[in-house]
Design a protein around this motif. Structure first.
Motif, mmCIF file in Angstrom:
data_model
loop_
_atom_site.group_PDB
_atom_site.id
_atom_site.type_symbol
_atom_site.label_atom_id
_atom_site.label_comp_id
_atom_site.label_asym_id
_atom_site.label_seq_id
_atom_site.Cartn_x
_atom_site.Cartn_y
_atom_site.Cartn_z
ATOM 1 N N MET A 156 -0.325 -57.794 44.071
ATOM 2 C CA MET A 156 -0.941 -58.270 42.666
ATOM 3 C C MET A 156 -2.387 -57.509 42.558
ATOM 4 O O MET A 156 -2.853 -57.142 41.802
ATOM 5 N N GLU A 157 -3.201 -57.234 43.949
ATOM 6 C CA GLU A 157 -4.220 -56.466 44.048
ATOM 7 C C GLU A 157 -3.937 -55.016 43.726
ATOM 8 O O GLU A 157 -4.628 -54.404 43.141
ATOM 9 N N LEU A 158 -2.613 -54.531 44.301
ATOM 10 C CA LEU A 158 -2.319 -53.149 43.881
ATOM 11 C C LEU A 158 -2.424 -52.879 42.383
ATOM 12 O O LEU A 158 -2.472 -51.849 41.858
ATOM 13 N N GLY A 163 -2.479 -49.307 41.238
ATOM 14 C CA GLY A 163 -1.665 -48.689 42.119
ATOM 15 C C GLY A 163 -0.246 -48.988 41.813
ATOM 16 O O GLY A 163 0.622 -48.932 42.724
ATOM 17 N N ILE A 164 0.159 -49.263 40.489
ATOM 18 C CA ILE A 164 1.555 -50.025 40.284
ATOM 19 C C ILE A 164 2.500 -48.796 40.858
ATOM 20 O O ILE A 164 3.787 -49.123 41.354
ATOM 21 N N ASP A 165 2.391 -47.481 40.465
ATOM 22 C CA ASP A 165 3.431 -46.479 40.677
ATOM 23 C C ASP A 165 3.259 -46.260 42.348
ATOM 24 O O ASP A 165 4.132 -45.338 42.834
ATOM 25 N N GLN A 166 2.452 -46.783 43.025
ATOM 26 C CA GLN A 166 2.505 -46.501 44.507
ATOM 27 C C GLN A 166 3.291 -47.611 45.454
ATOM 28 O O GLN A 166 3.592 -47.333 46.587
ATOM 29 N N ILE A 167 3.746 -48.806 44.549
ATOM 30 C CA ILE A 167 4.258 -49.695 45.458
ATOM 31 C C ILE A 167 5.664 -49.452 45.359
ATOM 32 O O ILE A 167 6.381 -49.193 44.455
ATOM 33 N N LYS A 168 6.191 -49.413 46.635
ATOM 34 C CA LYS A 168 7.505 -49.118 47.062
ATOM 35 C C LYS A 168 8.359 -50.602 47.288
ATOM 36 O O LYS A 168 7.607 -51.562 47.701
ATOM 37 N N GLY A 169 9.705 -50.447 47.651
ATOM 38 C CA GLY A 169 10.376 -51.679 48.152
ATOM 39 C C GLY A 169 9.985 -52.239 49.387
ATOM 40 O O GLY A 169 10.218 -53.397 49.725
ATOM 41 N N ALA A 190 0.676 -51.154 31.537
ATOM 42 C CA ALA A 190 0.338 -51.483 32.929
ATOM 43 C C ALA A 190 -1.022 -50.735 32.933
ATOM 44 O O ALA A 190 -1.551 -50.110 32.053
ATOM 45 N N ILE A 191 -1.631 -50.978 34.198
ATOM 46 C CA ILE A 191 -2.898 -50.295 34.428
ATOM 47 C C ILE A 191 -2.628 -48.963 35.353
ATOM 48 O O ILE A 191 -2.191 -49.018 36.389
ATOM 49 N N GLY A 192 -3.230 -48.002 34.875
ATOM 50 C CA GLY A 192 -3.269 -46.829 35.749
ATOM 51 C C GLY A 192 -4.266 -46.626 36.863
ATOM 52 O O GLY A 192 -5.203 -47.318 36.717
ATOM 53 N N ALA A 193 -4.177 -45.464 37.426
ATOM 54 C CA ALA A 193 -5.222 -45.333 38.785
ATOM 55 C C ALA A 193 -6.596 -45.420 38.453
ATOM 56 O O ALA A 193 -7.440 -45.676 39.100
ATOM 57 N N ASP A 194 -6.976 -44.954 37.135
ATOM 58 C CA ASP A 194 -8.394 -44.698 36.506
ATOM 59 C C ASP A 194 -8.701 -45.840 35.791
ATOM 60 O O ASP A 194 -9.716 -45.752 34.931
#
Length: 227
Positions: A156-158, A163-169, A190-194
């Motif tokens: 959830m912090e990510l 950082g949603i697109d950085q989360i991997k399985g 969702a929320i982007g990196a910026d």
């Protein structure tokens, strides 16, 4: 549809009555037609068990057996009792998540008491011939609860930090976040990196197969079958 079970004992009695049956036999008892496969009807098995066991929540945001506080999860396994896939828990919130706490989360509530129903479901076995195993109730102990909470908070912090697109399985020890969509066009906010609004695939929380394997091993013994 069966009436909701009055208590846990009645629910487990119903589970005992269907243990050992094939999905085809159970569908026949309910006068239902199974699809040839689960490619387009992934929820069929869960819906069949909900019908037979008397789950009453439907699509509401509450456990499948709301009066008992019990969530129903099917657990596809191979002939050695090993889970074949991760277990879907619920959709992950991707916006307005700042300040959301673990104890108030849908994941925490969903996993407070779970009825797992193993299904012998190797892909070479036709759907109608897949066998229902011995169901068991599970609630996380202190160690499992801590692991689930830690994974949820880190994921959830990510999300909050864009950082949603950085989360991997591979993220998480027992809980993972994965895309959950019918196709690549089913996008959500969702929320982007910026910190900017973006569109991305919906995500879902899943219990890792290694975690559910440990639950099965504890319940049935490491090398014993579940059917």
């Amino acid at each position: 549809m069966s009436l909701p079970p009055k208590n846990i004992e009645e629910l487990m009695e119903r589970c005992a009555l269907i243990a050992g049956l094939t999905l085809g036999q159970l569908a026949e008892q309910c006068q239902l037609q199974l699809p040839a496969n689960l490619q387009r009807d992934k929820g069929t098995v869960g819906q069949l068990l909900e019908l037979v066991l008397g789950a009453s929540s439907g699509s509401k945001a509450e456990p499948d057996f709301p009066h008992l506080g019990v969530e129903l999860k099917t657990l596809p396994v191979d002939r050695f009792g090993k889970p074949l896939e991760s277990t879907y828990v619920c959709v992950a919130p991707l916006t307005d998540v700042a300040g959301l706490r673990w104890h108030d989360s849908w994941v925490c509530r969903k996993l407070s008491k779970v009825l797992f129903v193993p299904i012998l479901a190797e892909r070479t076995i036709p759907l109608a011939e897949r066998q229902i195993g011995s169901a068991f109730l599970w609630s996380p102990d202190a160690e499992q609860h801590a692991l689930l909470q830690q994974d949820w908070e880190e994921l959830m912090e990510l999300i909050v930090l864009g950082g949603i697109d950085q989360i991997k399985g591979a993220h998480g020890k027992v809980l993972q976040l994965r895309p959950k969509a019918a196709n690549s066009k089913a996008l959500t906010s969702a929320i982007g990196a910026d910190g900017q609004p973006i569109q991305t695939l919906p995500r879902g929380f899943y219990l890792k197969a290694s975690f559910t394997a440990s639950l099965l091993a504890h319940q049935f013994g490491t090398n014993s079958g579940t059917c």
